[in-house]
Design a protein around this motif. Structure first.
Motif, PDB file in Angstrom:
ATOM      1  N   PHE A 244       0.839  -1.202   0.000  1.00 18.91           N
ATOM      2  CA  PHE A 244       0.000   0.000   0.000  1.00 18.91           C
ATOM      3  C   PHE A 244       0.878   1.258   0.000  1.00 18.91           C
ATOM      4  O   PHE A 244       0.671   2.192  -0.784  1.00 18.91           O
ATOM      5  CB  PHE A 244      -0.897  -0.043   1.239  1.00 18.91           C
ATOM      6  N   ILE A 245       1.879   1.270   0.876  1.00 13.67           N
ATOM      7  CA  ILE A 245       2.774   2.435   0.973  1.00 13.67           C
ATOM      8  C   ILE A 245       3.484   2.681  -0.351  1.00 13.67           C
ATOM      9  O   ILE A 245       3.625   3.840  -0.800  1.00 13.67           O
ATOM     10  CB  ILE A 245       3.790   2.219   2.113  1.00 13.67           C
ATOM     11  N   LEU A 256       4.113  14.296  -2.146  1.00 12.65           N
ATOM     12  CA  LEU A 256       3.808  13.778  -0.819  1.00 12.65           C
ATOM     13  C   LEU A 256       4.770  14.349   0.214  1.00 12.65           C
ATOM     14  O   LEU A 256       5.995  14.242   0.070  1.00 12.65           O
ATOM     15  CB  LEU A 256       3.895  12.253  -0.827  1.00 12.65           C
ATOM     16  N   LYS A 257       4.231  14.961   1.249  1.00 13.14           N
ATOM     17  CA  LYS A 257       5.031  15.473   2.373  1.00 13.14           C
ATOM     18  C   LYS A 257       4.938  14.445   3.504  1.00 13.14           C
ATOM     19  O   LYS A 257       4.104  14.555   4.405  1.00 13.14           O
ATOM     20  CB  LYS A 257       4.515  16.838   2.809  1.00 13.14           C
ATOM     21  N   PRO A 260       5.766  11.094  10.155  1.00 12.65           N
ATOM     22  CA  PRO A 260       5.678   9.815  10.879  1.00 12.65           C
ATOM     23  C   PRO A 260       4.274   9.206  10.892  1.00 12.65           C
ATOM     24  O   PRO A 260       4.127   7.975  10.906  1.00 12.65           O
ATOM     25  CB  PRO A 260       6.138  10.185  12.296  1.00 12.65           C
ATOM     26  N   GLU A 261       3.234  10.040  10.884  1.00 14.66           N
ATOM     27  CA  GLU A 261       1.868   9.518  10.953  1.00 14.66           C
ATOM     28  C   GLU A 261       1.224   9.293   9.588  1.00 14.66           C
ATOM     29  O   GLU A 261       0.073   8.822   9.515  1.00 14.66           O
ATOM     30  CB  GLU A 261       0.978  10.464  11.774  1.00 14.66           C
ATOM     31  N   THR A 262       1.944   9.580   8.516  1.00 14.53           N
ATOM     32  CA  THR A 262       1.348   9.479   7.180  1.00 14.53           C
ATOM     33  C   THR A 262       0.807   8.078   6.899  1.00 14.53           C
ATOM     34  O   THR A 262      -0.296   7.920   6.368  1.00 14.53           O
ATOM     35  CB  THR A 262       2.381   9.856   6.097  1.00 14.53           C
ATOM     36  N   GLN A 276      -0.685  18.149   3.283  1.00 12.26           N
ATOM     37  CA  GLN A 276       0.271  17.056   3.426  1.00 12.26           C
ATOM     38  C   GLN A 276       0.662  16.422   2.089  1.00 12.26           C
ATOM     39  O   GLN A 276       1.493  15.512   2.052  1.00 12.26           O
ATOM     40  CB  GLN A 276      -0.316  15.975   4.338  1.00 12.26           C
ATOM     41  N   GLY A 277       0.051  16.879   1.015  1.00  9.71           N
ATOM     42  CA  GLY A 277       0.380  16.329  -0.293  1.00  9.71           C
ATOM     43  C   GLY A 277      -0.273  14.996  -0.589  1.00  9.71           C
ATOM     44  O   GLY A 277       0.083  14.335  -1.562  1.00  9.71           O
ATOM     45  N   LEU A 278      -1.217  14.591   0.249  1.00  7.88           N
ATOM     46  CA  LEU A 278      -1.962  13.360  -0.038  1.00  7.88           C
ATOM     47  C   LEU A 278      -2.896  13.555  -1.227  1.00  7.88           C
ATOM     48  O   LEU A 278      -3.211  12.600  -1.945  1.00  7.88           O
ATOM     49  CB  LEU A 278      -2.757  12.928   1.184  1.00  7.88           C
ATOM     50  N   VAL A 279      -3.373  14.774  -1.415  1.00  8.81           N
ATOM     51  CA  VAL A 279      -4.210  15.145  -2.554  1.00  8.81           C
ATOM     52  C   VAL A 279      -3.672  16.444  -3.133  1.00  8.81           C
ATOM     53  O   VAL A 279      -2.776  17.072  -2.554  1.00  8.81           O
ATOM     54  CB  VAL A 279      -5.694  15.298  -2.130  1.00  8.81           C
TER      55      VAL A 279
END
Length: 333
Positions: A244-245, A256-257, A260-262, A276-279
């Motif tokens: 997944f990662i 993507l930024k 640790p919790e990403t 956070q660069g997830l989207v």
């Protein structure tokens, strides 16, 4: 002896004459019974014929509806189209027996990519996640089709919820759009179940499990969980988590930024996910079609369950689904 010849005895004289006229009565009664029986029989036969006719008409209607649905579906698929934005909905649980299955979504993807009028493909996602296998099959097909149609882009529009396996799919899109209040993320894997050994001990219930193979009873809810079995299951979950990662890192790249919790399984609002660069940015389906794709007309390629499929499920085509779910399994959610 004289008593038999006594003319004063009244009992024997009139009896023959009083009974003689009553002899035909049983025949009349029998005639009425037969007539009533015949009337009821004919009534039941007429009622039975009416019900047979109604049942035949009902089946005729069902088959007519199926034929109409199939013809309408073929006409829709064959209808010519000009420049437009191709829409594919990913709604609800992502699973092999759901509307959002790899089989249905991938068929829609192929149709959208093969249509020259489709300027781009938009995945509109409202899903809490589901099967990592189904999500992987969909992402593999998206990559394959993008390689065959280099000029056609894929955009993801996440509305209410784009979590876990749903985000797994969104991560391979060229850009991801969200609402500021969308729920995004939950990059993690879980394997869930129950343990009843303590309850069984209190109730005095004995588990009798016979297996061929030392690990055949792995994760049996009625048997104690050994350290070796727990470690094996944990290693499997960790392996799928790394898959997944990798999908997320390959899809998002430098955007993507990572923190640790990403990849901890947390989820965020759309606004935080942008930071956070997830989207990529805020936007709706209409915005993407109008401002990004530049093809305001939207045509839906999402597979629709037709009448025949609904009837097949109702009459037992999905008998094994309950047994499959009872065995449990991993999920991205």
């Amino acid at each position: 002896m004289s008593s038999f010849d006594d003319p004063a005895e009244p009992t024997l004289g009139p009896a023959p004459s009083s009974r003689a006229p009553a002899a035909p009565a049983p025949a009349n009664v029998d005639g009425r019974v037969i007539e009533e029986f015949a009337r009821n029989y004919l009534k039941d036969r007429r009622s039975e014929r009416r019900w047979r006719l109604l049942i035949r008409l009902a089946w005729l209607f069902v088959f007519g509806a199926i034929a109409w649905a199939l013809v309408a579906q073929q006409r829709h698929a064959a209808a010519p189209s000009g420049p437009h934005t191709a829409l594919i909905e990913i709604q609800g649980e992502i699973a092999f027996d759901a509307v959002a299955s790899a089989e249905g979504i991938n068929a829609a993807l192929r149709n959208a990519f093969d249509d020259d009028g489709a300027q781009a493909v938009v995945l509109r996602i409202n899903s809490p996640g589901g099967s990592p296998v189904q999500a992987g099959l969909i992402t593999d097909e998206i990559r394959r089709l993008k390689g065959l149609h280099a000029g056609k882009k894929v955009y993801a529009v996440c509305e209410e919820l784009c979590a876990s396996a749903a985000y797994y799919i969104a991560a391979v899109a060229d850009e991801i759009f969200v609402d500021k209040a969308s729920i995004v993320g939950s990059i993690g894997v879980l394997m869930d179940g129950f343990g009843f050994t303590g309850t069984m001990d209190k109730l005095g219930v004995e588990r009798r499990l016979i297996t061929a193979g030392d690990n055949k009873g792995l994760l049996d809810p009625f048997s104690p969980l050994s350290d070796a079995h727990k470690a094996y299951a944990q290693a499997m979950v960790n392996q799928i988590h790394q898959q997944f990662i990798k999908v997320v890192k390959d899809g998002r790249g430098k955007r993507l930024k990572e923190a640790p919790e990403t990849f901890s399984g947390l989820f965020w609002s759309g606004e935080s996910a942008v930071q956070q660069g997830l989207v990529d940015r805020l936007g709706s389906l209409d915005y993407v079609a109008r401002e990004v794709v530049k093809a305001e007309e939207v045509i839906d390629y999402t597979p629709k369950e037709n009448v025949a499929e609904r009837l097949a499920k109702r009459f037992g085509a999905a008998v094994g689904a309950g047994a499959a779910k009872a065995l449990g399994g991993m999920a991205l959610r």
